[in-house]
Structures are given as C-alpha cells and as structure tokens.
Scaffold this motif. Structure first.
Motif, short mmCIF file in Angstrom:
data_model
loop_
_atom_site.label_atom_id
_atom_site.label_comp_id
_atom_site.label_asym_id
_atom_site.label_seq_id
_atom_site.Cartn_x
_atom_site.Cartn_y
_atom_site.Cartn_z
N TRP A 211 8.79 8.52 -7.36
CA TRP A 211 8.96 6.70 -8.45
C TRP A 211 10.27 6.16 -7.30
O TRP A 211 10.11 4.85 -7.33
N SER A 212 11.07 6.87 -6.83
CA SER A 212 12.31 5.88 -6.13
C SER A 212 11.70 4.90 -5.39
O SER A 212 12.52 4.07 -4.84
N GLU A 213 11.20 5.86 -3.82
CA GLU A 213 10.60 5.66 -3.21
C GLU A 213 9.00 4.26 -3.63
O GLU A 213 9.74 3.11 -3.05
N CYS A 214 8.62 4.48 -4.81
CA CYS A 214 8.07 3.95 -4.73
C CYS A 214 8.35 2.03 -5.68
O CYS A 214 7.79 1.30 -4.80
N ILE A 215 9.62 2.40 -5.88
CA ILE A 215 10.64 1.31 -6.31
C ILE A 215 11.14 0.67 -5.10
O ILE A 215 10.65 -0.52 -5.10
N GLU A 216 11.25 1.39 -4.35
CA GLU A 216 11.95 0.79 -2.91
C GLU A 216 11.13 -0.33 -2.12
O GLU A 216 10.67 -1.41 -1.89
N TYR A 217 9.66 0.21 -2.07
CA TYR A 217 8.29 -0.19 -1.49
C TYR A 217 8.51 -1.24 -2.27
O TYR A 217 7.85 -2.67 -1.33
N ALA A 218 8.11 -1.24 -3.69
CA ALA A 218 7.01 -1.73 -4.01
C ALA A 218 8.72 -3.30 -3.91
O ALA A 218 8.02 -4.86 -4.28
N LEU B 32 0.60 -0.98 0.08
CA LEU B 32 -0.07 -0.05 0.13
C LEU B 32 0.64 1.18 -0.22
O LEU B 32 0.44 2.17 -0.63
N MET B 33 1.71 1.12 0.51
CA MET B 33 2.46 1.88 0.53
C MET B 33 3.56 2.69 -0.63
O MET B 33 3.58 3.85 -1.04
N SER B 34 4.03 1.26 -1.27
CA SER B 34 4.53 1.55 -2.84
C SER B 34 3.08 2.33 -3.34
O SER B 34 3.74 3.06 -4.79
N ARG B 35 1.94 2.11 -4.07
CA ARG B 35 0.77 2.30 -4.23
C ARG B 35 0.55 4.41 -3.83
O ARG B 35 0.68 4.79 -4.76
N VAL B 36 1.14 4.12 -2.44
CA VAL B 36 0.86 5.60 -2.35
C VAL B 36 1.73 6.57 -2.60
O VAL B 36 1.96 8.47 -3.17
N ALA C 208 2.66 -5.20 -7.26
CA ALA C 208 4.00 -4.44 -7.13
C ALA C 208 5.17 -3.88 -8.16
O ALA C 208 5.30 -3.38 -8.33
N TYR C 209 5.06 -5.09 -8.43
CA TYR C 209 5.42 -4.93 -10.32
C TYR C 209 5.16 -4.20 -11.15
O TYR C 209 5.66 -4.05 -11.92
N LEU C 210 3.64 -4.27 -10.97
CA LEU C 210 3.01 -2.73 -11.73
C LEU C 210 3.10 -1.61 -11.16
O LEU C 210 3.77 -0.46 -12.47
N ASN C 211 3.24 -1.49 -10.00
CA ASN C 211 3.97 -0.50 -9.24
C ASN C 211 5.61 -0.02 -9.61
O ASN C 211 5.64 0.98 -10.65
N ARG C 212 6.44 -0.76 -9.41
CA ARG C 212 7.38 -0.99 -9.82
C ARG C 212 8.04 -0.45 -11.14
O ARG C 212 8.68 1.15 -11.41
N ALA C 213 7.29 -1.27 -11.88
CA ALA C 213 7.34 -1.44 -13.38
C ALA C 213 6.96 0.77 -14.03
O ALA C 213 7.28 1.06 -14.55
N GLU C 214 5.20 0.98 -13.31
CA GLU C 214 5.61 2.50 -13.47
C GLU C 214 6.57 3.56 -13.51
O GLU C 214 6.66 4.14 -14.13
#
Length: 483
Positions: A231-238, A220-224, A345-351
């Motif tokens: 982007w960097s933080e999304c990649i980290e959490y995902a 959920l944090m990666s989505r937030v 998580a894969y979709l969040n990180r890929a985006e």
C-alpha cells in the motif's frame, strides 16, 4: 515466435521519419533507432494482444436472452467459465479464443530483441535510451497481463511457490520450459519498469501520446504495487502521477480520449477493437451480449460517465440495453482503445489509503475524481467507515475502468472477498422458441479465475503444467413447449 525479420502493416501515424524511404518496404531490418522505434510502435499499438473475450467472464456483461443459442454460441465457453475454453460442448476446437498468450509472448520477443540490439543502432544516445525504455515498458506490461491471465492470483503468503508464467528476458530459443513463480514474475515486472523509467527520464526526448513516458511507468508501477498489496509503495507511485498530471471532465458531447486531454498519459491499441457498436456507416450492429443492469444501475443520474461510456439501444420492445462506447472511435476515443490515465492513479491511491485505514485521504481522492466526473458532485454521499470506504472505492473503480483493457477481470481476481457471479444462458432455437435456461456459477474462490494454458502450448511443450480448473455444470430449467 515471429522471425526477427518483419513485414510491417503500416498505419499512417506509426511510421518514423525516413525509415520507409531507405529500405525495402517488404523486408525491414532494423538498423537505426528510428527502425526499432517503428518496430515497437507497429507491433504493440497496431495489434495490442488483449484477451478478446475478457469482459464476457465478468459481472459487467450478460446475454441478450432473446438472441438464439447459435448467435451467442461463440462466447459460451468463456461466458460460462468452462474448464477448457478452447473446446465447445460439441467437441469442436475453437482455435482463436486463447491467442493472447501467443501474441503477448511475441511482443515480449520483440521487446527482448530491441533491448539486446538497440545499443548498436545508428542514432543519438537519447534516442537509444528512449526506444530501449519503451521496450522495457512493453515487456513489463506484457508480463503483467500474462501473469494476471494465466498465473495464480497474488497471495503474499504463497507467491514464492504459486505458478506464474514462463519468463524470458533474452532472444534465445528454448523448445521446452517451465513456469516461473508469481513472485518471480512480479520481480521482473518491477525491474523492467524501474529500468524503463530511468531510461525514459535520461533520454529527455519529447514524444507523442503513443509513446510511454515517465508518468506511464509510475502509473503502471502503482498498479503493480496495488496488486501486491504494497500500500505505501502504491501511494508513493500514484502520488507522483497525481503531482505531475491533471484530471479532465468527462462529457458525452466529445471524445474523452483525445490529444487535447492532459489526463491521458499513454494511448495504445489503435486498431481492430474487440467490440464496435456502430459500423463504418453509423449503423448499429447486432450483439448478443450487453452491459449488465447491475453495472448500469451503479451510475447516478448526475454521473456523466454513464452517457459518455455507454449508448442505450432499444431492443425493439421498448426495453433499452446498454453497450460500451469505449471501443468506438469518435465517441469515447479519437486515439487508442486502451489508455493509461491520471484517473486510475486517484483510484489506486484511494484504495491503498482505504486498505491502510486512512479514510480521510481515500475520500479526498474520490472527491477529486468525482469533481470532474459528476455534473453535480454534491449529490455523492461518502462513507466514513474504513470497510465501507474500501467498497465505495472498488465500486467506483468498476464504474470508471469498465470495458477497458483487462481491468474488471483482474480486479475481481485480486479481491479479498470476490463476489459469486452467476451467468444465465438462455436456449433459443432458430425459430425463436425458448427451450430453457442454463445457469452457471463462478464461485468466490473458484480456480477458474485463472485461464488454462493454451492447448497448442501444452501440445508443443508437454513439460508445462496447466492450471487446475473446475468443470462447469449448469443448473437447467427446461421450458415445456405445447405444439
């Protein structure tokens, strides 16, 4: 808000050991950690406060043009993005259509109650940490949904002044209140998720799929972070989710959402689905709206998600309409109708990778997902241009997460280049004669991407500021009927 003395609606798997044996089942006053756990499970999982008509507003649904106007009328205000969705064109108030606000704040009130009082409950510290962590998670998810339904879409340049939703983090009662900013909303959501993760990790308890854990917090944090373009933080959490989790193959032959599927991190929303294609006797129910051809055509023949996510029903003329199976127990799910899973998580990180111009990493994540979604992944052609990769990822996100929770509507709201959406509403009288068509348009920069504050809320709290929205006037094509 609900009184903090509850009559629980009991579902077999919601109960906690010993709780119902010790107290009056009509009036349950939380005293032990088990009591608080049951309270959270029952409230959030039994009646998850989804905005019921969320998908009617998206490009994933269209009307059945053969159905009468009356058959389709209950969804018309949302399907056509009317300025006041709670008042139909005849001036009648539709009291049930905008209840998500009320139910989400009820969940927040319960979470606040648990957070404030659980430390004094009878039980082990590990149990207190677990239940308190779950309460923080539920509050974070509730505010995330509220913010993306009723708050302005996130804009980094104006989030400090854009209107979000009122924020309450205690059990006090105020008769009037104002809306906090979007930035303040996301700050509270992040703080809650951080606290939830720490508590759930500290508890060390092993819980069932019906309870959020550390991985659910990270997802959920990666989505937030994705929604805030961090982007960097999304990649980290995902990345944390991907490192600790696994993907599973999709098949139409058995439910994808199941206790045996390690891809499922957290399952919730277990009863009262917003849509069910088959009744309890296995008979197809009649619906006036179905999945759009545009969505269905996105799936390749080798994409197993098409058969796993949809059923094709003959409309009686030899034409097949597709309906989602994601709210069908025994078909797509044997657990809840809303789920946090590793695939996102894969979709969040890929985006996030695509937004940063890292094409190779974005494509690598998509290949990993497609390896368990396609019968033959070799048929997929992957783009090499950064802009094309981003479009590719967003399209696959639409295919993967369609008809789940609020995903598609929320994704449309946050797109830099939102599509212009047209919905046609065909006027059919009771005799089946076509009287004409009305075409409504949701513009790319349309303020109607944000829902109006509920009428009841505006009446009770005159100080709250409503969202500005357009009146939606259709273009009309009338049919000439010759007797």
């Amino acid at each position: 808000m609900k009184k903090l003395l509850y009559t629980l609606i009991l579902v077999p798997f919601f109960g906690c050991s010993g709780f119902l044996d010790e107290v009056d089942q009509d009036l349950l006053v939380p005293e032990k950690t088990d009591h608080y756990a049951a309270l959270l499970l029952n409230e959030f999982n039994y009646q998850y406060p989804i905005f019921d008509q969320i998908d009617y507003m998206t490009d994933n649904m269209v009307e059945d043009s053969k159905m009468t106007t009356l058959d389709k009328f209950d969804q018309k205000t949302t399907y056509t993005w009317q300025r006041e969705i709670e008042i139909d064109e005849e001036g009648n108030e539709i009291t049930y259509i905008n209840e998500a606000w009320q139910y989400m704040y009820e969940d927040i009130a319960i979470a606040n109650y648990v957070i404030e009082l659980i430390d004094d409950a009878m039980g082990e510290q590990s149990e207190i940490d677990q239940v308190k962590g779950e309460a923080y998670f539920i509050r974070a998810l509730s505010y995330f949904n509220l913010l993306n339904l009723y708050g302005q879409p996130f804009n980094a340049a104006s989030a400090d002044v854009d209107l979000g939703v009122p924020l309450r983090d205690d059990i006090g009662v105020e008769e009037t209140y104002n809306r906090n900013t979007v930035a303040e909303g996301y700050a509270l959501i992040e703080a809650d998720l951080t606290e939830a993760r720490q508590l759930l990790e500290a508890s060390g308890l092993t819980t069932s799929i019906w309870h959020p854990g550390v991985a659910a917090c990270d997802l959920l944090m990666s989505r937030v972070k994705l929604y805030q373009q961090e982007w960097s933080e999304c990649i980290e959490y995902a990345g944390r989710v991907i490192a600790s989790g696994s993907l599973s193959k999709v098949s139409a032959s058995s439910p994808f959402v199941d206790t045996s599927n390690k891809e499922i991190l957290y399952s919730y929303y277990a009863t009262n689905p917003v849509f069910s294609l088959y009744d309890s006797f296995g008979k197809v129910q009649e619906y006036s709206y179905h999945a759009s051809k545009e969505l269905i055509n996105l799936y390749d023949d080798e994409d197993n998600r098409k058969d796993a996510f949809f059923d094709a029903i003959d409309d009686g003329t030899g034409k097949y309409n597709y309906f989602t199976l994601k709210y069908q127990k025994g078909s797509y799910t044997s657990l809840g109708f809303a789920n946090l899973r590793v695939g996102e998580a894969y979709l969040n990180r890929a985006e996030a990778y695509a937004e940063m111009g890292d094409v190779a990493s974005a494509v690598s994540d998509m290949k990993a997902l497609h390896a368990v979604r396609y019968s033959d992944p070799s048929v997929v052609s992957y783009p090499t241009d950064a802009a094309e990769v981003l479009d590719f990822v967003l399209t696959d996100r639409r295919k993967e997460l369609c008809f789940e929770d609020h995903h598609r509507w929320f994704d449309l709201r946050r797109m830099a280049n939102r599509p212009e959406i047209k919905h046609v509403f065909t006027l059919i009288n009771a005799s089946g004669a076509k009287l004409g068509t009305e075409t409504y348009t949701l513009l790319s920069d349309d303020p109607n991407y944000t829902l109006p504050i509920p009428l009841k809320e505006r009446e009770n709290n005159p100080l709250i500021r409503n969202n500005e929205r357009y009146e939606k006037i259709p273009t009309i094509d009338e049919e000439i009927i010759i007797p």
